[in-house]
Design a protein around this motif. Structure first.
Motif, PDB file in Angstrom:
ATOM      1  N   LEU A 224      -7.103   2.012   2.354  1.00  0.00           N
ATOM      2  CA  LEU A 224      -5.703   2.362   2.107  1.00  0.00           C
ATOM      3  C   LEU A 224      -5.036   1.296   1.256  1.00  0.00           C
ATOM      4  N   ASN A 225      -4.203   1.746   0.307  1.00  0.00           N
ATOM      5  CA  ASN A 225      -3.408   0.783  -0.455  1.00  0.00           C
ATOM      6  C   ASN A 225      -2.124   0.533   0.336  1.00  0.00           C
ATOM      7  N   LEU A 226      -2.132  -0.524   1.097  1.00  0.00           N
ATOM      8  CA  LEU A 226      -0.979  -0.851   1.936  1.00  0.00           C
ATOM      9  C   LEU A 226      -0.047  -1.756   1.146  1.00  0.00           C
ATOM     10  N   THR A 227       1.193  -1.378   1.114  1.00  0.00           N
ATOM     11  CA  THR A 227       2.181  -2.096   0.322  1.00  0.00           C
ATOM     12  C   THR A 227       3.394  -2.347   1.197  1.00  0.00           C
ATOM     13  N   LYS A 240      16.977   0.549   6.881  1.00  0.00           N
ATOM     14  CA  LYS A 240      16.621   1.965   7.079  1.00  0.00           C
ATOM     15  C   LYS A 240      15.820   2.474   5.872  1.00  0.00           C
ATOM     16  N   ALA A 241      16.278   2.110   4.675  1.00  0.00           N
ATOM     17  CA  ALA A 241      15.572   2.523   3.445  1.00  0.00           C
ATOM     18  C   ALA A 241      14.135   2.000   3.452  1.00  0.00           C
ATOM     19  N   SER A 242      13.952   0.744   3.834  1.00  0.00           N
ATOM     20  CA  SER A 242      12.598   0.169   3.809  1.00  0.00           C
ATOM     21  C   SER A 242      11.724   0.796   4.901  1.00  0.00           C
ATOM     22  N   ASN A 243      12.330   1.130   6.032  1.00  0.00           N
ATOM     23  CA  ASN A 243      11.570   1.767   7.110  1.00  0.00           C
ATOM     24  C   ASN A 243      11.076   3.155   6.690  1.00  0.00           C
ATOM     25  N   ILE A 244      11.948   3.925   6.039  1.00  0.00           N
ATOM     26  CA  ILE A 244      11.549   5.278   5.600  1.00  0.00           C
ATOM     27  C   ILE A 244      10.469   5.172   4.516  1.00  0.00           C
ATOM     28  N   CYS A 245      10.638   4.217   3.652  1.00  0.00           N
ATOM     29  CA  CYS A 245       9.649   3.973   2.594  1.00  0.00           C
ATOM     30  C   CYS A 245       8.280   3.659   3.206  1.00  0.00           C
ATOM     31  N   ASP A 246       8.285   2.821   4.217  1.00  0.00           N
ATOM     32  CA  ASP A 246       7.065   2.449   4.929  1.00  0.00           C
ATOM     33  C   ASP A 246       6.424   3.673   5.601  1.00  0.00           C
ATOM     34  N   LEU A 247       7.257   4.525   6.186  1.00  0.00           N
ATOM     35  CA  LEU A 247       6.747   5.746   6.829  1.00  0.00           C
ATOM     36  C   LEU A 247       6.021   6.622   5.813  1.00  0.00           C
ATOM     37  N   LYS A 264       6.203   9.532  15.010  1.00  0.00           N
ATOM     38  CA  LYS A 264       7.169  10.576  15.379  1.00  0.00           C
ATOM     39  C   LYS A 264       8.339  10.615  14.385  1.00  0.00           C
ATOM     40  N   GLU A 265       8.781   9.439  13.957  1.00  0.00           N
ATOM     41  CA  GLU A 265       9.907   9.372  13.013  1.00  0.00           C
ATOM     42  C   GLU A 265       9.620  10.140  11.722  1.00  0.00           C
ATOM     43  N   LEU A 266       8.383  10.044  11.267  1.00  0.00           N
ATOM     44  CA  LEU A 266       8.005  10.732  10.023  1.00  0.00           C
ATOM     45  C   LEU A 266       7.997  12.241  10.248  1.00  0.00           C
ATOM     46  N   GLY A 296     -10.331  -0.795   5.038  1.00  0.00           N
ATOM     47  CA  GLY A 296     -10.246  -1.500   3.759  1.00  0.00           C
ATOM     48  C   GLY A 296      -8.788  -1.522   3.326  1.00  0.00           C
ATOM     49  N   VAL A 297      -8.337  -2.665   2.847  1.00  0.00           N
ATOM     50  CA  VAL A 297      -6.940  -2.817   2.431  1.00  0.00           C
ATOM     51  C   VAL A 297      -6.885  -3.161   0.947  1.00  0.00           C
ATOM     52  N   ASN A 298      -6.263  -2.275   0.163  1.00  0.00           N
ATOM     53  CA  ASN A 298      -6.036  -2.561  -1.257  1.00  0.00           C
ATOM     54  C   ASN A 298      -4.617  -3.091  -1.398  1.00  0.00           C
ATOM     55  N   TYR A 299      -4.487  -4.242  -2.040  1.00  0.00           N
ATOM     56  CA  TYR A 299      -3.153  -4.820  -2.220  1.00  0.00           C
ATOM     57  C   TYR A 299      -3.005  -5.390  -3.619  1.00  0.00           C
ATOM     58  N   TYR A 300      -1.987  -4.924  -4.334  1.00  0.00           N
ATOM     59  CA  TYR A 300      -1.710  -5.415  -5.685  1.00  0.00           C
ATOM     60  C   TYR A 300      -0.321  -6.012  -5.819  1.00  0.00           C
ATOM     61  N   GLN A 301       0.663  -5.329  -5.238  1.00  0.00           N
ATOM     62  CA  GLN A 301       2.050  -5.738  -5.456  1.00  0.00           C
ATOM     63  C   GLN A 301       2.896  -5.276  -4.275  1.00  0.00           C
ATOM     64  N   PRO A 302       4.030  -5.927  -4.050  1.00  0.00           N
ATOM     65  CA  PRO A 302       4.911  -5.491  -2.964  1.00  0.00           C
ATOM     66  C   PRO A 302       5.771  -4.317  -3.412  1.00  0.00           C
ATOM     67  N   ARG A 303       6.401  -3.669  -2.451  1.00  0.00           N
ATOM     68  CA  ARG A 303       7.404  -2.662  -2.785  1.00  0.00           C
ATOM     69  C   ARG A 303       8.734  -3.170  -2.254  1.00  0.00           C
ATOM     70  N   ARG A 304       9.721  -3.259  -3.111  1.00  0.00           N
ATOM     71  CA  ARG A 304      11.043  -3.733  -2.674  1.00  0.00           C
ATOM     72  C   ARG A 304      12.038  -2.590  -2.815  1.00  0.00           C
ATOM     73  N   VAL A 305      12.794  -2.373  -1.763  1.00  0.00           N
ATOM     74  CA  VAL A 305      13.706  -1.229  -1.776  1.00  0.00           C
ATOM     75  C   VAL A 305      15.083  -1.593  -1.249  1.00  0.00           C
ATOM     76  N   LYS A 306      16.030  -0.722  -1.583  1.00  0.00           N
ATOM     77  CA  LYS A 306      17.402  -0.877  -1.096  1.00  0.00           C
ATOM     78  C   LYS A 306      17.939   0.529  -0.785  1.00  0.00           C
ATOM     79  N   ALA A 307      19.060   0.569  -0.112  1.00  0.00           N
ATOM     80  CA  ALA A 307      19.701   1.858   0.164  1.00  0.00           C
ATOM     81  C   ALA A 307      20.032   2.561  -1.150  1.00  0.00           C
TER      82      ALA A 307
END
Length: 462
Positions: A224-227, A240-247, A264-266, A296-307
Protein backbone atom coordinates in the motif's frame (compact mmCIF):
# COMPACT_ATOMS: atom_id res chain seq x y z
CA UNK A 1 34.36 4.74 9.33
CA UNK A 2 32.11 4.01 12.25
CA UNK A 3 28.62 2.82 11.39
CA UNK A 4 26.20 5.27 12.96
CA UNK A 5 22.97 3.62 11.75
CA UNK A 6 23.15 -0.17 12.08
CA UNK A 7 20.14 -2.17 10.88
CA UNK A 8 18.88 -5.46 12.32
CA UNK A 9 20.51 -8.73 11.27
CA UNK A 10 19.01 -10.07 8.02
CA UNK A 11 17.60 -6.69 6.92
CA UNK A 12 16.20 -6.75 3.38
CA UNK A 13 18.19 -4.51 1.04
CA UNK A 14 16.97 -4.28 -2.53
CA UNK A 15 14.68 -2.63 -5.02
CA UNK A 16 11.28 -3.04 -6.61
CA UNK A 17 9.80 -2.94 -10.08
CA UNK A 18 6.81 -4.11 -12.09
CA UNK A 19 6.26 -6.21 -15.20
CA UNK A 20 4.81 -3.57 -17.54
CA UNK A 21 7.38 -1.00 -16.46
CA UNK A 22 10.46 -3.12 -16.97
CA UNK A 23 9.98 -6.32 -18.98
CA UNK A 24 9.32 -4.87 -22.42
CA UNK A 25 8.65 -7.61 -25.00
CA UNK A 26 5.03 -6.42 -24.86
CA UNK A 27 4.05 -8.39 -27.95
CA UNK A 28 6.52 -11.27 -27.59
CA UNK A 29 6.45 -14.62 -25.84
CA UNK A 30 2.72 -15.14 -26.28
CA UNK A 31 1.75 -12.16 -24.11
CA UNK A 32 -1.81 -10.86 -24.41
CA UNK A 33 -2.73 -7.19 -24.42
CA UNK A 34 -3.18 -5.29 -21.19
CA UNK A 35 -4.89 -1.93 -20.75
CA UNK A 36 -1.56 -0.08 -21.20
CA UNK A 37 -0.80 -1.69 -24.55
CA UNK A 38 -4.32 -0.85 -25.67
CA UNK A 39 -4.52 2.71 -24.36
CA UNK A 40 -1.15 3.54 -25.89
CA UNK A 41 -2.36 2.23 -29.27
CA UNK A 42 -5.42 4.52 -28.98
CA UNK A 43 -3.94 7.70 -27.47
CA UNK A 44 -0.13 7.76 -27.72
CA UNK A 45 -0.26 11.54 -27.26
CA UNK A 46 -1.15 11.04 -23.58
CA UNK A 47 2.25 9.46 -22.90
CA UNK A 48 5.36 11.57 -22.31
CA UNK A 49 7.17 12.08 -25.63
CA UNK A 50 4.86 9.44 -27.11
CA UNK A 51 6.80 6.53 -25.54
CA UNK A 52 4.73 3.39 -24.94
CA UNK A 53 5.22 0.10 -23.08
CA UNK A 54 6.49 -1.90 -26.07
CA UNK A 55 10.15 -2.35 -25.10
CA UNK A 56 10.62 -0.39 -21.82
CA UNK A 57 13.86 -1.49 -20.14
CA UNK A 58 13.92 -4.89 -21.88
CA UNK A 59 14.35 -6.99 -18.71
CA UNK A 60 12.63 -9.83 -20.59
CA UNK A 61 15.83 -10.28 -22.60
CA UNK A 62 18.47 -9.02 -20.17
CA UNK A 63 17.34 -10.45 -16.82
CA UNK A 64 20.47 -12.60 -16.39
CA UNK A 65 22.87 -9.66 -16.63
CA UNK A 66 20.52 -7.44 -14.60
CA UNK A 67 20.27 -9.92 -11.75
CA UNK A 68 24.05 -10.16 -11.74
CA UNK A 69 24.12 -6.36 -11.36
CA UNK A 70 21.66 -6.58 -8.45
CA UNK A 71 23.97 -9.02 -6.74
CA UNK A 72 26.96 -6.74 -7.36
CA UNK A 73 25.31 -3.75 -5.70
CA UNK A 74 24.30 -5.65 -2.59
CA UNK A 75 20.71 -6.81 -3.18
CA UNK A 76 19.58 -9.66 -0.96
CA UNK A 77 15.91 -9.24 -1.99
CA UNK A 78 14.08 -7.98 -5.08
CA UNK A 79 10.41 -7.40 -5.82
CA UNK A 80 8.99 -8.05 -9.26
CA UNK A 81 5.47 -8.53 -10.51
CA UNK A 82 3.98 -11.19 -12.74
CA UNK A 83 2.17 -9.85 -15.77
CA UNK A 84 -1.29 -11.42 -15.68
CA UNK A 85 -1.67 -10.86 -19.44
CA UNK A 86 1.64 -12.63 -20.10
CA UNK A 87 0.98 -15.53 -17.72
CA UNK A 88 -2.65 -16.11 -18.80
CA UNK A 89 -3.23 -14.19 -22.05
CA UNK A 90 -6.76 -12.81 -22.05
CA UNK A 91 -6.93 -13.16 -18.27
CA UNK A 92 -8.54 -16.60 -18.20
CA UNK A 93 -7.97 -19.99 -19.75
CA UNK A 94 -4.68 -21.69 -20.50
CA UNK A 95 -1.42 -20.75 -18.81
CA UNK A 96 1.19 -19.51 -21.32
CA UNK A 97 4.17 -21.90 -21.14
CA UNK A 98 6.60 -19.28 -22.47
CA UNK A 99 5.67 -17.05 -19.55
CA UNK A 100 6.12 -19.92 -17.09
CA UNK A 101 9.61 -20.50 -18.50
CA UNK A 102 10.48 -16.80 -18.26
CA UNK A 103 9.30 -16.36 -14.66
CA UNK A 104 10.89 -19.67 -13.61
CA UNK A 105 14.18 -18.50 -15.10
CA UNK A 106 14.00 -15.13 -13.34
CA UNK A 107 13.11 -16.68 -9.97
CA UNK A 108 15.83 -19.35 -10.27
CA UNK A 109 18.41 -16.79 -11.34
CA UNK A 110 17.58 -14.57 -8.35
CA UNK A 111 17.86 -17.50 -5.94
CA UNK A 112 21.14 -18.63 -7.55
CA UNK A 113 22.48 -15.14 -6.74
CA UNK A 114 21.25 -15.26 -3.12
CA UNK A 115 18.53 -12.71 -3.83
CA UNK A 116 15.15 -13.59 -2.39
CA UNK A 117 12.33 -12.97 -4.88
CA UNK A 118 9.29 -11.08 -3.59
CA UNK A 119 6.46 -11.60 -6.09
CA UNK A 120 3.48 -9.31 -6.60
CA UNK A 121 0.46 -10.43 -8.64
CA UNK A 122 -1.04 -7.16 -9.85
CA UNK A 123 0.57 -3.82 -10.63
CA UNK A 124 -1.97 -1.72 -12.60
CA UNK A 125 -1.84 -4.05 -15.62
CA UNK A 126 -5.35 -5.42 -16.19
CA UNK A 127 -5.61 -7.76 -19.20
CA UNK A 128 -7.63 -5.94 -21.86
CA UNK A 129 -10.28 -8.68 -22.11
CA UNK A 130 -10.84 -8.45 -18.34
CA UNK A 131 -11.23 -4.67 -18.57
CA UNK A 132 -13.80 -5.18 -21.31
CA UNK A 133 -15.76 -7.36 -18.90
CA UNK A 134 -15.85 -4.44 -16.46
CA UNK A 135 -12.44 -4.69 -14.80
CA UNK A 136 -12.66 -4.57 -11.01
CA UNK A 137 -16.31 -3.49 -11.26
CA UNK A 138 -17.05 -7.09 -12.19
CA UNK A 139 -17.23 -10.06 -9.82
CA UNK A 140 -16.45 -12.30 -12.78
CA UNK A 141 -13.08 -10.57 -13.10
CA UNK A 142 -12.53 -11.01 -9.34
CA UNK A 143 -13.01 -14.79 -9.86
CA UNK A 144 -10.66 -14.83 -12.86
CA UNK A 145 -8.01 -13.04 -10.79
CA UNK A 146 -8.41 -15.59 -7.97
CA UNK A 147 -7.83 -18.41 -10.46
CA UNK A 148 -4.77 -16.59 -11.81
CA UNK A 149 -3.40 -16.20 -8.27
CA UNK A 150 -3.86 -19.93 -7.57
CA UNK A 151 -2.02 -20.83 -10.76
CA UNK A 152 0.86 -18.52 -9.84
CA UNK A 153 1.17 -20.12 -6.37
CA UNK A 154 1.06 -23.54 -8.00
CA UNK A 155 3.85 -22.83 -10.49
CA UNK A 156 6.18 -20.69 -8.35
CA UNK A 157 5.20 -21.14 -4.71
CA UNK A 158 7.77 -23.88 -4.07
CA UNK A 159 10.51 -21.19 -4.35
CA UNK A 160 8.77 -17.86 -3.72
CA UNK A 161 8.20 -17.25 -0.01
CA UNK A 162 6.90 -13.66 -0.11
CA UNK A 163 3.75 -13.02 -2.09
CA UNK A 164 1.76 -9.83 -2.56
CA UNK A 165 -1.72 -9.60 -4.05
CA UNK A 166 -1.67 -5.96 -5.18
CA UNK A 167 0.64 -2.99 -5.42
CA UNK A 168 -0.97 0.37 -4.57
CA UNK A 169 -4.52 -0.82 -5.28
CA UNK A 170 -5.82 2.72 -4.73
CA UNK A 171 -3.96 4.01 -7.80
CA UNK A 172 -6.16 2.31 -10.44
CA UNK A 173 -9.13 3.65 -8.44
CA UNK A 174 -7.79 7.22 -8.49
CA UNK A 175 -6.34 7.03 -11.99
CA UNK A 176 -8.98 4.98 -13.75
CA UNK A 177 -12.18 6.09 -12.02
CA UNK A 178 -11.66 9.50 -10.36
CA UNK A 179 -8.88 11.67 -11.80
CA UNK A 180 -8.40 10.48 -15.38
CA UNK A 181 -4.75 9.40 -15.46
CA UNK A 182 -5.25 5.65 -16.13
CA UNK A 183 -7.40 3.80 -18.60
CA UNK A 184 -10.50 3.48 -18.66
CA UNK A 185 -10.54 7.25 -17.85
CA UNK A 186 -13.88 7.16 -16.04
CA UNK A 187 -14.81 9.99 -13.67
CA UNK A 188 -17.42 8.48 -11.36
CA UNK A 189 -16.95 8.12 -7.62
CA UNK A 190 -19.68 5.50 -7.20
CA UNK A 191 -17.93 3.25 -9.72
CA UNK A 192 -14.56 4.12 -8.16
CA UNK A 193 -15.70 2.89 -4.74
CA UNK A 194 -17.05 -0.31 -6.31
CA UNK A 195 -13.67 -0.88 -7.95
CA UNK A 196 -11.90 -0.27 -4.63
CA UNK A 197 -14.24 -2.60 -2.77
CA UNK A 198 -14.06 -5.41 -5.33
CA UNK A 199 -10.27 -5.10 -5.39
CA UNK A 200 -10.24 -5.86 -1.66
CA UNK A 201 -12.59 -8.81 -2.23
CA UNK A 202 -10.18 -10.08 -4.92
CA UNK A 203 -7.31 -9.57 -2.48
CA UNK A 204 -9.08 -11.54 0.29
CA UNK A 205 -9.93 -14.37 -2.12
CA UNK A 206 -6.29 -14.55 -3.25
CA UNK A 207 -5.18 -14.70 0.39
CA UNK A 208 -7.75 -17.43 1.09
CA UNK A 209 -6.52 -19.41 -1.93
CA UNK A 210 -2.90 -19.02 -0.82
CA UNK A 211 -3.67 -20.56 2.56
CA UNK A 212 -4.94 -23.77 0.94
CA UNK A 213 -1.34 -24.46 -0.16
CA UNK A 214 1.13 -26.01 2.20
CA UNK A 215 4.20 -23.85 1.67
CA UNK A 216 6.09 -23.63 4.97
CA UNK A 217 7.68 -20.22 5.85
CA UNK A 218 5.65 -18.50 3.15
CA UNK A 219 3.84 -15.23 3.73
CA UNK A 220 1.26 -13.27 1.83
CA UNK A 221 0.60 -9.56 2.02
CA UNK A 222 -0.34 -6.44 0.12
CA UNK A 223 1.63 -3.33 -0.83
CA UNK A 224 0.00 0.00 0.00
CA UNK A 225 1.14 3.54 -0.73
CA UNK A 226 0.57 5.00 2.71
CA UNK A 227 0.72 8.75 2.84
CA UNK A 228 0.23 10.46 6.19
CA UNK A 229 -2.38 13.23 5.94
CA UNK A 230 -0.96 16.18 7.84
CA UNK A 231 -3.40 18.96 8.81
CA UNK A 232 -2.40 22.58 8.19
CA UNK A 233 -3.11 23.38 11.86
CA UNK A 234 -4.74 21.97 14.97
CA UNK A 235 -7.97 23.82 14.16
CA UNK A 236 -10.84 21.27 14.37
CA UNK A 237 -11.82 22.03 10.76
CA UNK A 238 -8.30 21.20 9.53
CA UNK A 239 -8.16 18.08 11.72
CA UNK A 240 -11.47 16.89 10.32
CA UNK A 241 -10.21 17.45 6.75
CA UNK A 242 -7.05 15.43 7.41
CA UNK A 243 -9.04 12.63 9.08
CA UNK A 244 -11.40 12.30 6.10
CA UNK A 245 -8.43 12.39 3.74
CA UNK A 246 -6.81 9.58 5.73
CA UNK A 247 -10.04 7.54 5.59
CA UNK A 248 -10.23 7.81 1.80
CA UNK A 249 -6.58 7.42 0.84
CA UNK A 250 -5.06 5.20 3.54
CA UNK A 251 -7.57 3.42 5.72
CA UNK A 252 -9.86 2.39 2.83
CA UNK A 253 -7.29 -0.34 2.06
CA UNK A 254 -5.16 -0.54 5.21
CA UNK A 255 -8.03 -1.38 7.59
CA UNK A 256 -9.63 -4.19 5.57
CA UNK A 257 -6.18 -5.64 4.71
CA UNK A 258 -4.79 -5.66 8.26
CA UNK A 259 -7.88 -5.58 10.52
CA UNK A 260 -10.32 -7.32 8.21
CA UNK A 261 -12.91 -4.56 8.32
CA UNK A 262 -13.66 -1.08 7.00
CA UNK A 263 -13.57 1.97 9.29
CA UNK A 264 -17.14 2.74 10.40
CA UNK A 265 -16.57 6.45 9.77
CA UNK A 266 -15.80 5.78 6.12
CA UNK A 267 -18.85 3.55 5.67
CA UNK A 268 -21.08 6.18 7.31
CA UNK A 269 -19.66 8.95 5.13
CA UNK A 270 -20.22 7.02 1.89
CA UNK A 271 -23.70 6.04 2.99
CA UNK A 272 -24.61 9.63 3.80
CA UNK A 273 -23.66 10.66 0.25
CA UNK A 274 -25.25 7.68 -1.48
CA UNK A 275 -21.90 6.29 -2.57
CA UNK A 276 -21.79 2.85 -0.92
CA UNK A 277 -20.63 0.03 -3.21
CA UNK A 278 -22.70 -3.11 -3.68
CA UNK A 279 -21.66 -5.88 -1.33
CA UNK A 280 -22.48 -9.56 -1.30
CA UNK A 281 -23.40 -11.92 1.50
CA UNK A 282 -20.28 -13.50 2.97
CA UNK A 283 -17.99 -10.61 1.97
CA UNK A 284 -17.56 -9.28 5.51
CA UNK A 285 -16.56 -12.72 6.80
CA UNK A 286 -14.20 -13.25 3.87
CA UNK A 287 -12.34 -10.00 4.72
CA UNK A 288 -12.32 -10.83 8.43
CA UNK A 289 -10.83 -14.30 7.85
CA UNK A 290 -8.13 -13.31 5.38
CA UNK A 291 -5.99 -10.57 6.82
CA UNK A 292 -2.38 -10.21 5.68
CA UNK A 293 0.81 -11.66 7.19
CA UNK A 294 3.03 -8.85 5.97
CA UNK A 295 2.62 -5.30 4.69
CA UNK A 296 4.67 -3.51 2.05
CA UNK A 297 4.71 0.26 2.49
CA UNK A 298 5.36 2.60 -0.45
CA UNK A 299 6.24 6.12 0.64
CA UNK A 300 7.27 9.05 -1.54
CA UNK A 301 5.76 12.24 -0.19
CA UNK A 302 3.41 13.49 2.53
CA UNK A 303 -0.11 14.74 1.95
CA UNK A 304 -0.91 18.08 3.55
CA UNK A 305 -4.49 19.24 3.78
CA UNK A 306 -6.68 21.99 5.16
CA UNK A 307 -10.40 22.61 5.47
CA UNK A 308 -12.19 23.54 2.24
CA UNK A 309 -11.93 27.20 1.24
CA UNK A 310 -15.15 26.98 -0.81
CA UNK A 311 -18.20 24.75 -0.87
CA UNK A 312 -18.02 22.06 -3.55
CA UNK A 313 -19.87 22.84 -6.77
CA UNK A 314 -23.22 21.01 -6.29
CA UNK A 315 -23.26 20.22 -10.03
CA UNK A 316 -19.79 18.62 -10.06
CA UNK A 317 -19.20 14.88 -9.67
CA UNK A 318 -18.89 13.67 -6.06
CA UNK A 319 -15.19 13.49 -5.11
CA UNK A 320 -13.12 12.79 -2.00
CA UNK A 321 -11.88 16.37 -2.53
CA UNK A 322 -15.30 17.69 -1.43
CA UNK A 323 -13.98 17.39 2.14
CA UNK A 324 -10.51 18.94 2.03
CA UNK A 325 -8.17 21.17 0.06
CA UNK A 326 -4.52 20.43 -0.52
CA UNK A 327 -2.21 22.67 1.45
CA UNK A 328 1.23 23.86 0.39
CA UNK A 329 3.23 24.34 3.53
CA UNK A 330 5.55 27.35 3.32
CA UNK A 331 9.22 26.42 3.45
CA UNK A 332 8.71 22.80 2.60
CA UNK A 333 11.63 20.88 1.11
CA UNK A 334 11.01 19.98 -2.52
CA UNK A 335 12.15 17.65 -5.24
CA UNK A 336 11.97 20.43 -7.84
CA UNK A 337 12.06 17.93 -10.73
CA UNK A 338 8.95 16.00 -9.75
CA UNK A 339 7.15 18.78 -7.88
CA UNK A 340 6.91 16.56 -4.80
CA UNK A 341 7.65 17.49 -1.23
CA UNK A 342 10.46 15.58 0.48
CA UNK A 343 9.55 14.82 4.08
CA UNK A 344 11.70 12.04 5.50
CA UNK A 345 9.94 11.91 8.88
CA UNK A 346 6.79 10.64 7.10
CA UNK A 347 8.34 7.18 6.99
CA UNK A 348 8.70 7.21 10.79
CA UNK A 349 5.14 8.44 11.31
CA UNK A 350 3.76 5.60 9.14
CA UNK A 351 5.73 2.99 11.09
CA UNK A 352 4.64 4.36 14.48
CA UNK A 353 1.02 4.32 13.28
CA UNK A 354 1.38 0.65 12.24
CA UNK A 355 2.91 -0.14 15.62
CA UNK A 356 0.28 1.66 17.67
CA UNK A 357 -2.87 1.00 15.65
CA UNK A 358 -2.23 -2.06 13.48
CA UNK A 359 -0.74 -4.62 15.87
CA UNK A 360 2.83 -3.76 14.82
CA UNK A 361 2.37 -5.93 11.75
CA UNK A 362 5.54 -7.14 10.04
CA UNK A 363 6.28 -4.58 7.35
CA UNK A 364 8.99 -3.17 5.13
CA UNK A 365 9.51 -0.15 2.92
CA UNK A 366 8.58 -1.63 -0.43
CA UNK A 367 9.10 1.59 -2.42
CA UNK A 368 10.74 4.92 -1.75
CA UNK A 369 12.61 6.88 -4.37
CA UNK A 370 13.35 10.08 -6.18
CA UNK A 371 12.48 10.75 -9.81
CA UNK A 372 14.62 13.32 -11.59
CA UNK A 373 14.36 14.63 -15.14
CA UNK A 374 17.36 15.02 -17.50
CA UNK A 375 19.82 13.28 -15.20
CA UNK A 376 22.47 13.53 -17.92
CA UNK A 377 23.06 17.05 -16.51
CA UNK A 378 24.86 15.33 -13.65
CA UNK A 379 27.22 13.12 -15.68
CA UNK A 380 30.84 13.42 -14.64
CA UNK A 381 33.46 11.09 -16.11
CA UNK A 382 30.75 8.92 -17.63
CA UNK A 383 28.69 8.44 -14.49
CA UNK A 384 25.59 10.16 -13.13
CA UNK A 385 26.59 11.75 -9.82
CA UNK A 386 23.19 11.49 -8.14
CA UNK A 387 24.15 12.82 -4.70
CA UNK A 388 20.59 14.12 -4.36
CA UNK A 389 19.33 10.51 -4.49
CA UNK A 390 21.88 9.32 -1.93
CA UNK A 391 20.84 12.14 0.37
CA UNK A 392 17.16 11.26 -0.18
CA UNK A 393 17.64 7.56 0.63
CA UNK A 394 19.88 8.29 3.61
CA UNK A 395 17.40 10.76 5.11
CA UNK A 396 14.58 8.24 4.90
CA UNK A 397 16.74 5.42 6.26
CA UNK A 398 17.69 7.54 9.30
CA UNK A 399 14.02 7.91 10.21
CA UNK A 400 13.32 4.25 9.47
CA UNK A 401 16.20 3.34 11.76
CA UNK A 402 14.71 5.48 14.54
CA UNK A 403 11.34 3.71 14.11
CA UNK A 404 13.04 0.32 14.39
CA UNK A 405 14.92 1.48 17.53
CA UNK A 406 11.50 2.32 18.98
CA UNK A 407 10.20 -1.17 18.38
CA UNK A 408 8.58 -0.92 14.94
CA UNK A 409 8.49 -4.23 13.08
CA UNK A 410 10.17 -3.01 9.86
CA UNK A 411 12.24 -5.63 8.05
CA UNK A 412 13.70 -3.97 4.99
CA UNK A 413 14.08 -1.17 2.46
CA UNK A 414 13.51 -1.40 -1.30
CA UNK A 415 14.30 1.51 -3.55
CA UNK A 416 12.08 2.30 -6.49
CA UNK A 417 13.79 1.18 -8.68
CA UNK A 418 16.70 -0.92 -9.89
CA UNK A 419 16.89 0.38 -13.48
CA UNK A 420 15.37 3.54 -14.89
CA UNK A 421 12.00 2.26 -15.99
CA UNK A 422 8.94 3.23 -17.99
CA UNK A 423 6.49 5.03 -15.76
CA UNK A 424 2.96 4.86 -17.17
CA UNK A 425 1.87 8.22 -18.68
CA UNK A 426 5.21 9.74 -17.65
CA UNK A 427 7.12 7.12 -19.66
CA UNK A 428 10.84 7.95 -19.17
CA UNK A 429 10.36 11.55 -18.05
CA UNK A 430 11.66 11.04 -14.50
CA UNK A 431 14.47 8.60 -13.84
CA UNK A 432 14.46 6.60 -10.60
CA UNK A 433 17.04 3.83 -10.99
CA UNK A 434 20.33 2.81 -9.42
CA UNK A 435 21.28 2.19 -13.06
CA UNK A 436 20.58 4.54 -15.94
CA UNK A 437 19.23 3.05 -19.16
CA UNK A 438 20.11 4.39 -22.59
CA UNK A 439 16.77 4.25 -24.43
CA UNK A 440 18.40 3.65 -27.82
CA UNK A 441 20.93 0.96 -26.93
CA UNK A 442 19.36 -0.26 -23.64
CA UNK A 443 22.85 -0.05 -22.15
CA UNK A 444 22.94 0.11 -18.32
CA UNK A 445 25.32 2.35 -16.37
CA UNK A 446 25.58 2.38 -12.58
CA UNK A 447 24.95 5.76 -10.97
CA UNK A 448 26.87 6.96 -7.92
CA UNK A 449 23.93 5.83 -5.73
CA UNK A 450 24.49 2.21 -6.80
CA UNK A 451 28.03 2.31 -5.39
CA UNK A 452 26.83 3.97 -2.21
CA UNK A 453 24.07 1.36 -1.76
CA UNK A 454 26.61 -1.46 -2.19
CA UNK A 455 28.47 -0.18 0.89
CA UNK A 456 25.27 0.28 2.90
CA UNK A 457 24.18 -3.28 2.20
CA UNK A 458 27.66 -4.68 2.92
CA UNK A 459 27.82 -2.85 6.27
CA UNK A 460 24.10 -3.35 7.00
CA UNK A 461 24.03 0.36 7.76
CA UNK A 462 25.96 3.59 7.24
Amino acid sequence: MAIQYKFPEGFWWGSATSATQMEGAASEGGKGLNIWDYWYSQEPNRFFEGVGPESTSDFYHTYKQDIKRMKEIGHNTFRLSISWSRFIPGGEGEVNQEAVTFYNNVIDELIANDIEPFVNLFHFDMPLEMQEKGGWESREVVEAYTTYAKKAYEFFGDRVKKWFTFNEPIVPVEGGYLYDFHYPNVVDAKRAFQVAYNTMIAHAKAVEAFRTFDYPDSKIGIILNLTPSYPRSQNPADLKASNICDLFFNRSFLDPAVKGEYPKELVDLLEEHGQLPEMEKGDAQLLKNNTVDILGVNYYQPRRVKAKEHLPNPYSPFMPDWFFDNYEMPGRKMNPYRGWEIYEKGIYDIMINLKENYGNIESFISENGMGVQNEERFIKDGRIEDDYRIEFIQGHLEWLHKAIQEGCNAKGYHLWTFLDNWSWMNAYKNRYGFFSVDLETKERTAKKSAYWFTEVSKNNGF
